[in-house]
Motif scaffolding. Structure first.
Motif, PDB file in Angstrom:
ATOM      1  N   MET A   1       0.693  -1.060  -0.025  1.00 29.79           N
ATOM      2  CA  MET A   1      -0.202  -0.052  -0.059  1.00 29.79           C
ATOM      3  C   MET A   1       1.042   1.233  -0.083  1.00 29.79           C
ATOM      4  N   THR A   2       0.578   2.217  -1.015  1.00 27.70           N
ATOM      5  CA  THR A   2       1.352   3.633  -1.090  1.00 27.70           C
ATOM      6  C   THR A   2       0.476   4.629  -0.391  1.00 27.70           C
ATOM      7  N   THR A   3       0.733   5.772   0.466  1.00 25.88           N
ATOM      8  CA  THR A   3       0.228   6.630   0.829  1.00 25.88           C
ATOM      9  C   THR A   3       1.177   7.836   0.422  1.00 25.88           C
ATOM     10  N   GLY A   4       0.639   9.074   0.730  1.00 27.41           N
ATOM     11  CA  GLY A   4       1.543  10.146   0.406  1.00 27.41           C
ATOM     12  C   GLY A   4       1.510  10.346  -0.956  1.00 27.41           C
ATOM     13  N   VAL A 324      11.256 -12.058  -2.391  1.00 24.92           N
ATOM     14  CA  VAL A 324      11.648 -10.819  -2.800  1.00 24.92           C
ATOM     15  C   VAL A 324      11.184 -10.209  -4.063  1.00 24.92           C
ATOM     16  N   ARG A 325      10.675 -11.262  -4.996  1.00 25.67           N
ATOM     17  CA  ARG A 325       9.709 -10.687  -5.976  1.00 25.67           C
ATOM     18  C   ARG A 325       8.587 -10.414  -5.706  1.00 25.67           C
ATOM     19  N   GLU A 326       7.906 -11.056  -4.708  1.00 26.09           N
ATOM     20  CA  GLU A 326       6.496 -10.277  -4.147  1.00 26.09           C
ATOM     21  C   GLU A 326       6.625  -9.099  -3.710  1.00 26.09           C
ATOM     22  N   LEU A 327       7.650  -8.522  -2.999  1.00 28.01           N
ATOM     23  CA  LEU A 327       7.904  -7.298  -2.523  1.00 28.01           C
ATOM     24  C   LEU A 327       8.125  -6.531  -3.524  1.00 28.01           C
ATOM     25  N   ALA A 328       8.843  -6.834  -4.609  1.00 28.94           N
ATOM     26  CA  ALA A 328       9.123  -6.192  -6.040  1.00 28.94           C
ATOM     27  C   ALA A 328       7.801  -5.619  -6.578  1.00 28.94           C
ATOM     28  N   ASP A 329       6.875  -6.703  -6.673  1.00 29.49           N
ATOM     29  CA  ASP A 329       5.483  -6.384  -7.189  1.00 29.49           C
ATOM     30  C   ASP A 329       4.893  -4.907  -6.619  1.00 29.49           C
ATOM     31  N   LEU A 330       4.995  -5.004  -5.082  1.00 30.81           N
ATOM     32  CA  LEU A 330       4.514  -4.030  -4.359  1.00 30.81           C
ATOM     33  C   LEU A 330       5.031  -2.466  -4.532  1.00 30.81           C
ATOM     34  N   LEU A 331       6.367  -2.733  -4.988  1.00 33.14           N
ATOM     35  CA  LEU A 331       7.174  -1.391  -5.127  1.00 33.14           C
ATOM     36  C   LEU A 331       6.742  -0.940  -6.418  1.00 33.14           C
ATOM     37  N   VAL A 332       6.374  -1.783  -7.495  1.00 30.66           N
ATOM     38  CA  VAL A 332       6.326  -1.254  -8.775  1.00 30.66           C
ATOM     39  C   VAL A 332       5.287   0.057  -8.842  1.00 30.66           C
ATOM     40  N   PRO A 333       4.152   0.147  -8.099  1.00 36.28           N
ATOM     41  CA  PRO A 333       3.204   1.475  -8.234  1.00 36.28           C
ATOM     42  C   PRO A 333       4.113   2.630  -8.206  1.00 36.28           C
ATOM     43  N   THR A 334       4.868   2.421  -6.934  1.00 39.97           N
ATOM     44  CA  THR A 334       5.268   3.844  -6.411  1.00 39.97           C
ATOM     45  C   THR A 334       6.671   4.054  -7.661  1.00 39.97           C
ATOM     46  N   PHE A 335       7.475   3.203  -7.746  1.00 37.46           N
ATOM     47  CA  PHE A 335       8.672   3.278  -8.300  1.00 37.46           C
ATOM     48  C   PHE A 335       8.467   3.399 -10.062  1.00 37.46           C
ATOM     49  N   LEU A 336       7.735   2.631 -10.271  1.00 41.28           N
ATOM     50  CA  LEU A 336       7.443   2.483 -11.911  1.00 41.28           C
ATOM     51  C   LEU A 336       5.963   2.763 -12.134  1.00 41.28           C
ATOM     52  N   HIS A 338       4.150   4.004 -14.295  1.00 43.89           N
ATOM     53  CA  HIS A 338       3.348   3.287 -15.807  1.00 43.89           C
ATOM     54  C   HIS A 338       3.780   1.853 -16.064  1.00 43.89           C
ATOM     55  N   VAL A 339       4.330   1.137 -15.268  1.00 47.89           N
ATOM     56  CA  VAL A 339       4.458  -0.281 -15.495  1.00 47.89           C
ATOM     57  C   VAL A 339       3.151  -1.183 -15.116  1.00 47.89           C
ATOM     58  N   ASP A 340       2.433  -1.931 -15.700  1.00 47.69           N
ATOM     59  CA  ASP A 340       1.347  -2.489 -15.234  1.00 47.69           C
ATOM     60  C   ASP A 340       1.588  -3.711 -14.352  1.00 47.69           C
ATOM     61  N   GLU A 341       2.293  -4.611 -14.982  1.00 56.45           N
ATOM     62  CA  GLU A 341       2.888  -5.904 -14.106  1.00 56.45           C
ATOM     63  C   GLU A 341       4.474  -5.920 -14.412  1.00 56.45           C
ATOM     64  N   PRO A 342       5.368  -6.142 -13.543  1.00 58.06           N
ATOM     65  CA  PRO A 342       6.877  -6.655 -13.942  1.00 58.06           C
ATOM     66  C   PRO A 342       6.890  -7.781 -14.373  1.00 58.06           C
ATOM     67  N   ALA A 343       7.951  -8.006 -15.184  1.00 58.81           N
ATOM     68  CA  ALA A 343       8.268  -9.142 -15.847  1.00 58.81           C
ATOM     69  C   ALA A 343       8.594 -10.549 -14.822  1.00 58.81           C
ATOM     70  N   GLU A 344       8.186 -11.719 -15.138  1.00 58.22           N
ATOM     71  CA  GLU A 344       8.469 -12.760 -14.324  1.00 58.22           C
ATOM     72  C   GLU A 344      10.055 -13.005 -14.302  1.00 58.22           C
ATOM     73  N   ILE A 345      10.481 -13.499 -13.082  1.00 59.89           N
ATOM     74  CA  ILE A 345      11.837 -13.735 -12.958  1.00 59.89           C
ATOM     75  C   ILE A 345      12.132 -15.135 -13.468  1.00 59.89           C
TER      76      ILE A 345
END
Length: 356
Positions: A1-4, A324-336, A338-345
């Motif tokens: 979840m992202t706030t601010g 770590v991949r699960e956490l990366a998914d949660l970081l995408v909305p803030t850091f990327l 414009h990316v809908d879904e990160p690529a799979e590892i």
């Protein structure tokens, strides 16, 4: 979840510095952030400077050395390259790159001058560690450090020292530039300072919803602003959902949970509802409510900074390459954003030394 707010001014930053009080999971967050940025797709350098081999442990790969080593490859071309920056190797490389002292540098090492410079001389260690990251940021695909060729790395993530040292660590080159008024050392230190103080660099802070980590985070935010550096996001790590809803929390806080209901639920679970057990559960519920109150209070203090707040859940099974991949998914909305879904590892255990 992202706030601010999500600040577009740092959404395109190249150098992401990750800091946090010890024990908050900053290496895990730095690793997850590198995966999120690689899903762009991008070519990302993930570096550590404390010699703890936290990156190799997080990804469950052999210890990293001073050579840039590919640790993650994504199906769409994105990848993460790992590096453990070591002061002695960084100084030898620095002498070779900027002073052409390849052979002479090895002689200095033989006579102990390198060890002296990296362990005794104040500030030299941090200068060298940051200098290696600066060099990697400048490096082009044609092997040069300037020109029109595309950079080797699309983004760099630095697992940096903890919040108590981050201000000094990132400002040491400014101090060196002031001491060395002219010459190549002044020029190099000034160039590194300009990178760190520019919009290309942001500092993300990892914390827990506890008093000491939050206080250190708030102090670090003020210090970064005062030094002309750019705080990015605050990542609240290891967040646990309340075990009770708000109504039950109110009752627990006031010691008004219904004892008869608790006894009935214990009986349904096949447990003997002794008075001591029921009273113990009521005490734990009150402690839990007070803990939730404290966490909410700490979160409000973090939100008052106006920085984006990203909350990452506690991982019951511990940290491994999959989580770590699960956490990366949660970081995408803030850091990327414009990316809908990160690529799979595709493969987390494929290591390969890459050309510097």
């Amino acid at each position: 979840m992202t706030t601010g707010r999500t600040d577009p001014a740092w959404a395109s930053a190249r150098l992401h510095v990750v800091t946090g009080k010890g024990g908050t999971g900053k290496t895990t967050v730095a690793s997850a952030l590198s995966l999120a940025l690689a899903s762009r797709p991008g070519h990302v350098l993930l570096s550590e400077v404390e010699g703890r081999q936290g990156i190799s442990q997080t990804f469950d790969v052999p210890p990293l050395g001073t050579d840039e080593t590919r640790i993650v490859r994504l199906p769409d071309g994105g990848e993460v390259v790992g590096l453990s920056v070591e002061p002695k190797a960084a100084l030898l490389e620095y002498l070779h790159l900027f002073y052409k002292l390849g052979r002479a540098g090895r002689l200095l090492e033989k006579f102990g001058a390198i060890d002296f410079a990296t362990t005794i001389a104040p500030g030299v260690r941090d200068v060298l560690l940051i200098g290696k990251i600066y060099e990697a940021n400048r490096r082009r695909r044609d092997g040069r450090h300037k020109g029109d060729a595309a950079p080797v790395y699309d983004a760099l993530v630095l697992d940096a020292p903890p919040t108590g040292r981050i201000g000094r660590f990132l400002s040491v080159n400014a101090e060196v530039a002031d001491l060395a008024r002219v010459g190549p050392i002044h020029s190099q230190a000034g160039a590194i300072t300009r990178l760190l103080e520019s919009d290309l660099t942001v500092v993300h802070l990892v914390t827990l919803l506890e008093e000491m980590p939050v206080q250190e985070t708030l102090e670090a935010v003020d210090e970064l602003h005062a030094k002309g550096l750019h705080p990015g996001a605050i990542v609240v790590n290891m967040v646990r959902d309340p075990l009770l809803d708000d109504m039950a929390l109110d009752q627990a806080r006031a010691g008004r949970l219904h004892k008869a209901s608790i006894r009935a639920q214990l009986a349904d679970a096949g447990l003997e509802a002794t008075p001591a057990l029921v009273d113990g559960l009521l005490e734990e519920a009150r402690d839990h409510a007070q803990r939730i109150d404290l966490e909410r209070e700490q979160l409000e203090m973090l939100e008052a900074t106006g920085l984006p707040i990203v909350q990452l859940p506690a991982l019951p099974g511990g940290v491994d390459s999959g989580s770590v991949r699960e956490l990366a998914d949660l970081l995408v909305p803030t850091f990327l954003p414009h990316v809908d879904e990160p690529a799979e590892i595709e493969d987390l255990e494929h290591l390969e030394e890459v050309e510097p």
